[in-house]
Each structure stands twice: as structure tokens, then as C-alpha cells.
Design a protein around this motif. Structure first.
Motif, PDB file in Angstrom:
ATOM      1  N   ASN A 180       0.679  -1.130  -0.297  1.00 42.45           N
ATOM      2  CA  ASN A 180      -0.254  -0.042   0.416  1.00 42.45           C
ATOM      3  C   ASN A 180       0.804   1.014  -0.117  1.00 42.45           C
ATOM      4  O   ASN A 180       1.814   0.809   0.276  1.00 42.45           O
ATOM      5  N   ARG A 181       0.468   2.417  -0.598  1.00 48.45           N
ATOM      6  CA  ARG A 181       1.207   3.722  -0.575  1.00 48.45           C
ATOM      7  C   ARG A 181       0.352   4.336  -0.093  1.00 48.45           C
ATOM      8  O   ARG A 181      -0.745   4.871   0.105  1.00 48.45           O
ATOM      9  N   TYR A 182       0.869   5.435   1.103  1.00 48.39           N
ATOM     10  CA  TYR A 182       0.632   6.550   1.626  1.00 48.39           C
ATOM     11  C   TYR A 182       0.316   7.996   0.351  1.00 48.39           C
ATOM     12  O   TYR A 182       0.711   7.512  -1.217  1.00 48.39           O
ATOM     13  N   ASP A 183      -0.199   8.601   1.029  1.00 40.47           N
ATOM     14  CA  ASP A 183      -0.826   9.419   0.094  1.00 40.47           C
ATOM     15  C   ASP A 183       0.240  10.820  -0.900  1.00 40.47           C
ATOM     16  O   ASP A 183       0.424  10.531  -2.167  1.00 40.47           O
ATOM     17  N   GLY A 185       2.785   8.726  -1.461  1.00 40.78           N
ATOM     18  CA  GLY A 185       3.726   7.970  -3.305  1.00 40.78           C
ATOM     19  C   GLY A 185       4.587   6.988  -1.732  1.00 40.78           C
ATOM     20  O   GLY A 185       4.995   5.658  -2.923  1.00 40.78           O
ATOM     21  N   ALA A 186       4.927   7.449  -0.679  1.00 45.95           N
ATOM     22  CA  ALA A 186       6.217   6.061  -0.296  1.00 45.95           C
ATOM     23  C   ALA A 186       5.706   5.135  -0.001  1.00 45.95           C
ATOM     24  O   ALA A 186       3.896   4.465   0.304  1.00 45.95           O
ATOM     25  N   LEU A 187       5.806   3.935  -0.274  1.00 44.96           N
ATOM     26  CA  LEU A 187       5.358   2.489   0.391  1.00 44.96           C
ATOM     27  C   LEU A 187       5.345   2.162   1.510  1.00 44.96           C
ATOM     28  O   LEU A 187       6.299   2.779   2.364  1.00 44.96           O
ATOM     29  N   CYS A 188       4.126   1.503   1.910  1.00 46.59           N
ATOM     30  CA  CYS A 188       4.024   0.786   2.926  1.00 46.59           C
ATOM     31  C   CYS A 188       5.048  -0.264   4.015  1.00 46.59           C
ATOM     32  O   CYS A 188       5.889   0.209   5.191  1.00 46.59           O
ATOM     33  N   ARG A 189       5.133  -1.201   3.124  1.00 51.99           N
ATOM     34  CA  ARG A 189       6.516  -2.057   3.609  1.00 51.99           C
ATOM     35  C   ARG A 189       6.312  -3.218   4.751  1.00 51.99           C
ATOM     36  O   ARG A 189       7.648  -3.850   5.040  1.00 51.99           O
ATOM     37  N   CYS A 206       0.029   0.561   8.340  1.00 54.78           N
ATOM     38  CA  CYS A 206      -1.128   1.676   7.231  1.00 54.78           C
ATOM     39  C   CYS A 206      -3.410   1.207   7.496  1.00 54.78           C
ATOM     40  O   CYS A 206      -3.966   2.570   7.236  1.00 54.78           O
ATOM     41  N   GLN A 222      -0.057  -6.437  -6.572  1.00 56.35           N
ATOM     42  CA  GLN A 222       0.438  -5.174  -6.054  1.00 56.35           C
ATOM     43  C   GLN A 222       1.846  -5.309  -5.406  1.00 56.35           C
ATOM     44  O   GLN A 222       2.659  -4.654  -5.863  1.00 56.35           O
ATOM     45  N   VAL A 226       5.596  -4.293  -6.767  1.00 61.63           N
ATOM     46  CA  VAL A 226       6.900  -3.678  -6.226  1.00 61.63           C
ATOM     47  C   VAL A 226       7.888  -4.320  -6.578  1.00 61.63           C
ATOM     48  O   VAL A 226       9.020  -3.585  -6.078  1.00 61.63           O
TER      49      VAL A 226
END
Ligand SMILES: [Zn+2]
Ligand SMILES: [Zn+2]
Length: 235
Positions: A180-183, A185-189, A206, A222, A226
Motif C-alpha cells: 500500500n502507498r501513502y498519499d 507515494g511512499a510504500l508502507c512495506r 497503514c 501489487q 513492487v
């Protein structure tokens, strides 16, 4: 007919099911197995369907989603650690094959052709169970090897029950990182985990959720994307 009761050598017929050996009642004359054994076999046949569906769901979850459009290069999504006993029961050679072997031996005894091809184990198992349920009344009276077959049904039921019970063990398996990406654009990971008994995945970091098998497949896609992206950056 049991017409020689006075004969000291006469052996009263007993149930041929292993681990039973109960003497048959007069009312059970002509049967190979006793009524309680037949009732147990019926119960096992009825319960094997739902048990198998559940194990198959777990196996699907463990195998992960298949890549749409065929695999290209790129890293593989980390699979859920396979529980070999689940795969052994759900794949070819497992429950479906063992039920088919029983059906085939009954069909041979009946003078019928062998069981038709019925597709995947998930498609075939209910058909085998239906055949065996419908023909059990014949088998208990007319098939001399019925004892070993209902014993095989008992074993299958016990194995599936034991494996299914394991699925309720507390404990989660690692299924890779959160894509999942935060607003920004950073990946949660964050490390994602799942229980083998449910398709539900929830990221504790997240808050992303994947709750259906379809969403589970999206999650795999997804994660693959990644991984491809990471591989591209590293190259
Ligand atoms: Zn019996
Ligand atoms: Zn996350």
C-alpha cells in the motif's frame, strides 16, 4: 440362510469392517458390515465434502494468486509457508484420488465402467462422495471388500479433521510486505501476516485490508509490482 444353528462349528457372521468385528444381528443377515458401521461411513461421507472445501480454500491461499497473463521475469512474491499436509490432501493423489479409487473398485464390482474424468479435485470430490453415498446401501450387502473401503473413508475423514483442526491453531504466517502507498507515494512495506484459515489480511501499520479471495489476488499483484519496481531500481 442361517439354518444350521445347532452345528457347533457354525460361525455367526460378523461385521467385516476392521476394528469392528461385531456379530451381526438376525435383522442384519446378508450384510457385510453392521448398521453402526454403515451409519459411520455415511456420516464420514457427508462431512468429507465441507472438510475438503475448507482445506482446498487453505491450499488456494497458500499457493497465492496466479499471475494474470502468464509469468514474465521478476521476483516471486514470498509464498505463505506451505503446510504440506494440506497440499497432500488437496492435490492430485490426495482425497480426490483416494475417493476415486474406492469408486472405481465399486464400479468394477458392479460391472460398470470406471469413474469418468471430473476435473479438478474440488470439482471431483463432491461427485465421488455422491456416488459413494448413493451406492453404500448396495456395497454393505453386495461388496465383500466394503470393510476396507469404509475403513479408508474413516482414515480420510480422520486425516482431514486433524489437518483442519491445525488450521485453527493460533499463529500467523508471514505473507510478504504491504504494497500500500501513502498519499505522498511512499510504500508502507510493513510485514503482512495471515492466518491460514481466512482470506482476510489487515495491515496493522497503514490499515489497508484485503478481505476476499479477489482482493487477495490483487494484493499478490501489487506485491509483485513492487518487487518488479524494486528490481528495476536496483538494476
Ligand atoms: Zn461394524
Ligand atoms: Zn500497510
Amino acid at each position: 440362510m442361517h439354518d444350521n444353528h445347532d452345528d457347533a462349528d457354525y460361525l455367526w457372521p460378523t461385521c467385516v469392517a476392521p476394528n469392528c468385528g461385531r456379530q451381526l444381528w438376525v435383522a442384519e443377515a446378508g450384510r457385510y458390515v453392521c448398521r453402526p458401521c454403515e451409519e459411520r461411513a455415511n456420516k464420514h461421507l457427508a462431512e468429507l465434502g465441507p472438510l475438503f472445501r475448507r482445506l482446498n480454500e487453505t491450499a488456494t491461499l497458500m499457493r497465492g494468486a496466479r499471475r494474470p497473463g502468464g509469468a514474465t521475469s521478476g521476483s516471486r512474491t514470498p509464498p505463505i509457508p506451505p503446510r504440506l499436509e494440506v497440499l497432500a490432501l488437496t492435490a492430485a493423489g490426495g482425497v480426490a484420488t483416494r475417493l476415486r479409487d474406492i469408486e472405481d473398485s465399486w464400479r468394477t464390482a458392479l460391472g460398470w465402467t470406471v469413474a469418468p474424468w471430473r476435473g479438478s479435485p474440488l470439482q471431483a470430490v463432491p461427485e465421488h462422495l455422491k456416488f459413494l453415498t448413493n451406492n453404500l446401501p448396495w456395497a454393505v450387502y453386495s461388496y465383500e471388500s466394503v470393510g476396507q473401503d469404509i475403513d479408508e473413508l474413516r482414515r480420510l475423514h480422520a486425516e482431514c479433521t486433524a489437518v483442519a483442526a491445525n488450521e485453527h491453531r493460533p499463529g500467523r504466517v508471514s505473507i510478504g510486505r504491504c504494497p500500500n502507498r501513502y498519499d505522498d507515494g511512499a510504500l508502507c512495506r510493513a510485514d503482512l501476516t495471515a492466518t491460514a484459515s481466512s482470506h482476510r489480511v489487515h495491515c496493522g501499520t497503514c490499515g489497508a485490508r484485503w478481505e476476499t479471495l479477489g482482493e487477495w489476488k490483487q494484493l499478490r499483484e501489487q506485491q509483485d509490482a513492487v518487487l518488479r519496481e524494486d528490481a528495476g531500481v536496483a538494476a
